[in-house]
Design an enzyme around this catalytic site. Structure first.
Site, PDB file in Angstrom:
ATOM      1  N   CYS A 170       0.797  -1.228   0.000  1.00 29.55           N
ATOM      2  CA  CYS A 170       0.000   0.000   0.000  1.00 29.55           C
ATOM      3  C   CYS A 170       0.827   1.274   0.000  1.00 29.55           C
ATOM      4  O   CYS A 170       0.253   2.368  -0.023  1.00 29.55           O
ATOM      5  CB  CYS A 170      -0.958  -0.005   1.189  1.00 29.55           C
ATOM      6  SG  CYS A 170      -2.140  -1.363   1.105  1.00 29.55           S
ATOM      7  N   HIS A 310      -2.496   8.472   5.979  1.00 23.57           N
ATOM      8  CA  HIS A 310      -2.858   7.172   5.411  1.00 23.57           C
ATOM      9  C   HIS A 310      -4.314   6.886   5.760  1.00 23.57           C
ATOM     10  O   HIS A 310      -5.092   6.503   4.894  1.00 23.57           O
ATOM     11  CB  HIS A 310      -1.937   6.079   5.954  1.00 23.57           C
ATOM     12  CG  HIS A 310      -2.183   4.735   5.349  1.00 23.57           C
ATOM     13  ND1 HIS A 310      -1.905   4.450   4.033  1.00 23.57           N
ATOM     14  CD2 HIS A 310      -2.704   3.594   5.878  1.00 23.57           C
ATOM     15  CE1 HIS A 310      -2.233   3.188   3.777  1.00 23.57           C
ATOM     16  NE2 HIS A 310      -2.718   2.649   4.876  1.00 23.57           N
ATOM     17  N   GLU A 321      -0.418   5.932  13.231  1.00 25.68           N
ATOM     18  CA  GLU A 321       0.090   7.135  12.586  1.00 25.68           C
ATOM     19  C   GLU A 321      -0.156   8.381  13.429  1.00 25.68           C
ATOM     20  O   GLU A 321       0.617   9.345  13.333  1.00 25.68           O
ATOM     21  CB  GLU A 321      -0.433   7.299  11.162  1.00 25.68           C
ATOM     22  CG  GLU A 321      -1.891   7.520  10.978  1.00 25.68           C
ATOM     23  CD  GLU A 321      -2.212   7.740   9.488  1.00 25.68           C
ATOM     24  OE1 GLU A 321      -1.408   8.366   8.770  1.00 25.68           O
ATOM     25  OE2 GLU A 321      -3.281   7.279   9.053  1.00 25.68           O
ATOM     26  N   LYS A 342      -9.319   8.639   2.059  1.00 30.10           N
ATOM     27  CA  LYS A 342      -9.888   7.294   1.938  1.00 30.10           C
ATOM     28  C   LYS A 342     -11.329   7.262   2.438  1.00 30.10           C
ATOM     29  O   LYS A 342     -12.091   6.359   2.086  1.00 30.10           O
ATOM     30  CB  LYS A 342      -9.040   6.285   2.710  1.00 30.10           C
ATOM     31  CG  LYS A 342      -7.671   6.011   2.100  1.00 30.10           C
ATOM     32  CD  LYS A 342      -6.928   4.934   2.874  1.00 30.10           C
ATOM     33  CE  LYS A 342      -5.552   4.656   2.283  1.00 30.10           C
ATOM     34  NZ  LYS A 342      -4.583   5.733   2.531  1.00 30.10           N
ATOM     35  N   HIS A 347      -9.849   2.700  -0.278  1.00 26.55           N
ATOM     36  CA  HIS A 347      -8.428   2.328  -0.228  1.00 26.55           C
ATOM     37  C   HIS A 347      -8.111   1.482  -1.451  1.00 26.55           C
ATOM     38  O   HIS A 347      -8.447   0.295  -1.516  1.00 26.55           O
ATOM     39  CB  HIS A 347      -8.164   1.540   1.054  1.00 26.55           C
ATOM     40  CG  HIS A 347      -6.712   1.283   1.322  1.00 26.55           C
ATOM     41  ND1 HIS A 347      -5.717   1.545   0.418  1.00 26.55           N
ATOM     42  CD2 HIS A 347      -6.072   0.760   2.419  1.00 26.55           C
ATOM     43  CE1 HIS A 347      -4.539   1.213   0.928  1.00 26.55           C
ATOM     44  NE2 HIS A 347      -4.735   0.740   2.138  1.00 26.55           N
ATOM     45  N   PHE A 406       1.044  -3.318   4.449  1.00 25.26           N
ATOM     46  CA  PHE A 406       1.313  -4.646   4.990  1.00 25.26           C
ATOM     47  C   PHE A 406       2.741  -5.045   4.649  1.00 25.26           C
ATOM     48  O   PHE A 406       3.250  -4.771   3.569  1.00 25.26           O
ATOM     49  CB  PHE A 406       0.343  -5.659   4.397  1.00 25.26           C
ATOM     50  CG  PHE A 406      -1.044  -5.610   4.978  1.00 25.26           C
ATOM     51  CD1 PHE A 406      -1.331  -4.817   6.082  1.00 25.26           C
ATOM     52  CD2 PHE A 406      -2.064  -6.364   4.427  1.00 25.26           C
ATOM     53  CE1 PHE A 406      -2.602  -4.784   6.623  1.00 25.26           C
ATOM     54  CE2 PHE A 406      -3.342  -6.345   4.960  1.00 25.26           C
ATOM     55  CZ  PHE A 406      -3.618  -5.552   6.058  1.00 25.26           C
TER      56      PHE A 406
END
Length: 423
Positions: A170, A310, A321, A342, A347, A406
């Protein structure tokens, strides 16, 4: 020797809710969401049945029947976006040195949709232990290798310099543009068409995320399913799309009178070397990436005007974050607007980092901070200024955009007004 500075002169976005940078920005500043029930296939067997789909007619955007037949949906996104970015830049491609022109494309899952569809055909819907290759699409191998995305874009724009795919989950969309900027800084090329694409809305993707309960099961209310930083969030909404850019060396862009959106002032990526899907609570690795990106930009934390987070809408990521922003920006984190797009476009895995770069660039150009949609009940552990619901007019000279993927990947990029001094 003065370091070569890298600027963005062309932008195009293929996103849920509208194709083109203008429609994308209108969606964001209106605070509207593009999430709906999945229409590409019957999602009823799955836990999460909502997604942010793109409405793209490839023929209306200039692709030929042969190109549509040959390209996976994600490749179509990339080529349409690349053409739009080049047109937006005003570059005359035939006047460029093709060996000094590069392409980088980020993707997390490659040609997932075509691979999924074709496997169903050659396996007779999974009934055959030994698949029947005679039913395979003649372009099946091209779907298997994500490098085909970069090859399609390079062929379309006539680039014969470095061409490649960056696949880091990502963060791919951030890393692809960061790599492209480094190619220009080091003098290898003068122009790069860079960005990212993904079209992951397929049964195999839904099954994978269902297995780890990463996507939201809020199927009865798709519009409000994506809720980053909200105390009632319960997973992310899958999306798709692409964003492509034209990157140039700043002085060359100035000489040709180009419209410059922003400078890529700093970029860094780190790994937590910790867990395939888990994140350390202290956000140390993301904080390190942010600090290094700021150092490369020769900027203090207090110069950041907006953070494009993010903001996936999972509790683990949102808290991680938040801690990273506090760790890297100190007290200034509490004074800096933060938002997650998002919440509106979902996403799109490897593509989202580039789509978020586009949002950051447009925030700089328009001095507007897009909101976090559906943020009604803030999580007490996410105690920064997450700009809920409504866009905010604000002078925005420098933006920090971050990604988390990930495998432990953590990337950060600083975008800034191109005329700023680096003294």
């Amino acid at each position: 020797m003065t370091a070569r500075r890298v600027v963005i002169t062309g932008v195009e976005v293929i996103a849920p809710g509208g194709v083109g940078s203008g429609k994308f920005w209108e969606l964001l500043t209106d605070g509207r969401t593009a999430t709906r029930d999945i229409t590409f296939f019957d999602p009823s067997p799955f836990r999460s049945r909502v997604a942010a789909e793109v409405d793209l007619d490839p023929y209306a955007h200039g692709l030929t029947p042969q190109e549509v037949r040959r390209m996976d949906r994600a490749a179509q996104f990339a080529v349409v976006a690349a053409r739009g970015a080049v047109a937006d830049s005003g570059l005359a491609l035939d006047a460029l040195d093709p060996y000094r022109t590069g392409v980088t494309v980020g993707t997390a899952v490659g040609s997932t949709m075509s691979l999924d569809q074709d496997y169903r055909i050659v396996s007779n819907d999974g009934r055959l232990d030994l698949v029947d290759h005679t039913y395979a699409d003649p372009h099946f191998y091209q779907y298997f290798v994500p490098s085909s995305f970069a090859a399609e874009v390079a062929r379309d724009v006539g680039a014969q310099g470095p061409s490649g795919v960056v696949s880091a989950g990502c963060t791919s969309g951030l890393d692809s543009v960061g790599y492209a900027a480094e190619l220009i800084r080091e003098g290898t090329v003068d122009v790069v068409v860079a960005g990212a694409t993904d079209a992951p809305i397929s049964p195999i993707t839904l099954a994978c995320f269902d297995a780890i309960k990463a996507t939201t099961p809020r199927n009865d209310d798709p519009e409000h399913a994506s809720r980053p930083f909200d105390g009632t969030r319960n997973g992310f909404v899958l999306g798709e799309g692409a964003a492509m850019f034209v990157l140039e060396e700043r002085e060359s862009a100035r000489r040709r009178g180009a419209r410059i959106y922003a400078e890529i002032a700093g970029y860094a990526t780190r790994s937590n070397a910790y867990h395939m899907t888990g994140l350390r609570a202290d956000g140390a690795e993301m904080a390190e990436a942010i600090t290094v990106a700021l150092d490369e930009a020769r900027m203090n934390p207090t110069e950041i005007d907006y953070i494009n987070a993010h903001g996936s809408g999972t509790r683990q990521n949102d808290r991680h974050e938040t801690a990273a922003f506090k760790r890297s920006l100190g007290d200034h984190a509490y004074r800096t607007p933060v938002s997650s797009i998002k919440s509106m476009v979902g996403h799109s895995l490897g593509a989202i980092g580039s789509i978020e770069i586009a949002a950051s660039v447009l925030a700089i150009r328009n001095n507007v901070v897009p909101p976090t949609a559906n943020l009604h009940t803030p999580d007490p552990e996410c105690d920064l200024d997450y700009v809920p619901l409504t866009a905010r007019d604000q002078l925005t000279d420098a933006v920090l955009t971050v990604g988390s993927g990930f495998g432990g990947f953590q990337s950060a990029m600083v975008l800034a007004q191109p005329e700023r001094s680096m003294a």
